[in-house]
Design a protein around this motif. Structure first.
Motif, mmCIF file in Angstrom:
data_model
loop_
_atom_site.group_PDB
_atom_site.id
_atom_site.type_symbol
_atom_site.label_atom_id
_atom_site.label_comp_id
_atom_site.label_asym_id
_atom_site.label_seq_id
_atom_site.Cartn_x
_atom_site.Cartn_y
_atom_site.Cartn_z
ATOM 1 N N THR A 98 -58.401 -28.560 13.265
ATOM 2 C CA THR A 98 -58.181 -27.447 12.344
ATOM 3 C C THR A 98 -56.701 -27.105 12.248
ATOM 4 O OG1 THR A 98 -60.357 -26.564 12.899
ATOM 5 C CG2 THR A 98 -58.811 -25.058 11.846
ATOM 6 N N GLN A 99 -56.018 -27.085 13.376
ATOM 7 C CA GLN A 99 -54.584 -26.802 13.373
ATOM 8 C C GLN A 99 -53.818 -27.874 12.598
ATOM 9 O OE1 GLN A 99 -52.541 -24.190 15.013
ATOM 10 N NE2 GLN A 99 -54.525 -23.313 14.552
ATOM 11 N N LEU A 147 -60.531 -27.357 17.373
ATOM 12 C CA LEU A 147 -59.384 -26.467 17.188
ATOM 13 C C LEU A 147 -58.137 -27.254 16.802
ATOM 14 C CD1 LEU A 147 -59.692 -24.007 20.211
ATOM 15 C CD2 LEU A 147 -60.371 -23.614 17.861
ATOM 16 N N GLN A 160 -55.660 -16.928 17.557
ATOM 17 C CA GLN A 160 -54.577 -16.726 16.596
ATOM 18 C C GLN A 160 -54.309 -15.269 16.245
ATOM 19 O OE1 GLN A 160 -55.558 -19.622 13.413
ATOM 20 N NE2 GLN A 160 -53.535 -20.394 13.975
ATOM 21 N N LEU A 186 -61.029 -19.753 17.623
ATOM 22 C CA LEU A 186 -59.707 -19.902 17.009
ATOM 23 C C LEU A 186 -59.215 -18.579 16.431
ATOM 24 C CD1 LEU A 186 -57.369 -21.764 16.185
ATOM 25 C CD2 LEU A 186 -58.641 -22.277 14.094
ATOM 26 N N TYR A 203 -52.297 -26.179 9.364
ATOM 27 C CA TYR A 203 -50.971 -25.712 9.752
ATOM 28 C C TYR A 203 -50.056 -26.904 9.854
ATOM 29 C CZ TYR A 203 -53.257 -21.338 10.759
ATOM 30 O OH TYR A 203 -53.980 -20.185 10.641
ATOM 31 N N PHE A 229 -49.663 -24.702 22.662
ATOM 32 C CA PHE A 229 -50.924 -24.352 22.002
ATOM 33 C C PHE A 229 -52.118 -24.957 22.724
ATOM 34 C CE2 PHE A 229 -54.381 -24.896 19.018
ATOM 35 C CZ PHE A 229 -54.515 -23.605 18.551
ATOM 36 N N ASN A 268 -49.919 -20.514 16.911
ATOM 37 C CA ASN A 268 -50.460 -21.721 16.309
ATOM 38 C C ASN A 268 -49.593 -22.908 16.714
ATOM 39 O OD1 ASN A 268 -48.330 -22.108 14.330
ATOM 40 N ND2 ASN A 268 -49.290 -20.518 13.103
ATOM 41 N N MET A 269 -50.096 -24.085 16.463
ATOM 42 C CA MET A 269 -49.438 -25.288 16.941
ATOM 43 C C MET A 269 -48.086 -25.512 16.264
ATOM 44 S SD MET A 269 -50.890 -29.193 17.248
ATOM 45 C CE MET A 269 -52.539 -28.623 17.306
ATOM 46 N N GLN A 270 -47.974 -25.144 15.019
ATOM 47 C CA GLN A 270 -46.729 -25.367 14.281
ATOM 48 C C GLN A 270 -45.577 -24.553 14.856
ATOM 49 O OE1 GLN A 270 -46.828 -24.020 10.272
ATOM 50 N NE2 GLN A 270 -44.740 -24.629 9.848
ATOM 51 N N ARG A 311 -47.103 -28.155 20.363
ATOM 52 C CA ARG A 311 -48.414 -28.696 20.742
ATOM 53 C C ARG A 311 -48.783 -28.397 22.182
ATOM 54 N NH1 ARG A 311 -48.503 -34.454 17.556
ATOM 55 N NH2 ARG A 311 -48.530 -33.467 15.521
#
Length: 172
Positions: free
Chosen positions: A161-162, A158, A43, A39, A166, A114, A105-107, A111
């Motif tokens: 965690t995202q 991952l 990132q 990760l 986030y 990412f 990142n996903m934000q 989605r």
């Protein structure tokens, strides 16, 4: 600038320590080895020069090698990922390109983007790592099963965690 360096340094320390002290000792079965430290490489900022990314990826890999006693396998794989990352980012680039201040990142990226980006990085990482570990095509299908199951487990880690760290700003 300094706050970004400190934030990335903190992320590096946390992910490498979690990998070396927690995930290394987790027994999820003979075929599942999640590698959350990837990760950190995923990132890295978009505007980071390629040569710095290669150095950062090498240091990340060699740090994990210290915990796993693998004599440079993680360093080699992470350096290769650092080498492939710019080409993959160009391939997956949105029509308007990336903003310099953005991070993968996903934000910010969504989605689907990412998951695609992280999935490709994780598959490359796991394929190279496990093939270097075995260093033969003997038991190729067992190694392939290990690659697939570990990649899925890593991708789940991952994504969790995202989702935990986030959160969508609009939802808050």
């Amino acid at each position: 600038m300094i706050s970004d360096i400190l934030r990335h340094g903190f992320r590096f320390l946390v992910l490498v320590l979690v990998q070396g002290l927690v995930l290394k000792n987790m027994e999820l079965g003979p075929f599942v080895n999640p590698f959350l430290y990837v990760l950190f490489i995923i990132q890295l900022p978009f505007e980071l020069p390629a040569w710095i990314a290669l150095i950062v990826c090498f240091v990340t890999g060699i740090s994990v090698d210290v915990f796993y006693n693998t004599m440079g396998m993680h360093a080699a794989v992470c350096t290769f990922i650092g080498f492939m990352r710019p080409a993959l980012l160009r391939f997956m680039s949105p029509r308007d390109g990336y903003e310099n201040t953005m991070q993968p990142n996903m934000q910010l990226m969504g989605r689907l983007w990412f998951i695609s980006f992280a999935g490709i990085i994780v598959l490359i990482h796991h394929f190279m790592l496990f093939m270097l570990e075995v260093f033969s095509f003997h038991d190729f299908f067992w190694t392939l099963l290990r690659i697939v199951l570990s990649s899925v487990a890593t991708l789940v880690f991952l994504l969790v965690t995202q989702l935990l760290f986030y959160r969508n700003k609009a939802a808050e």
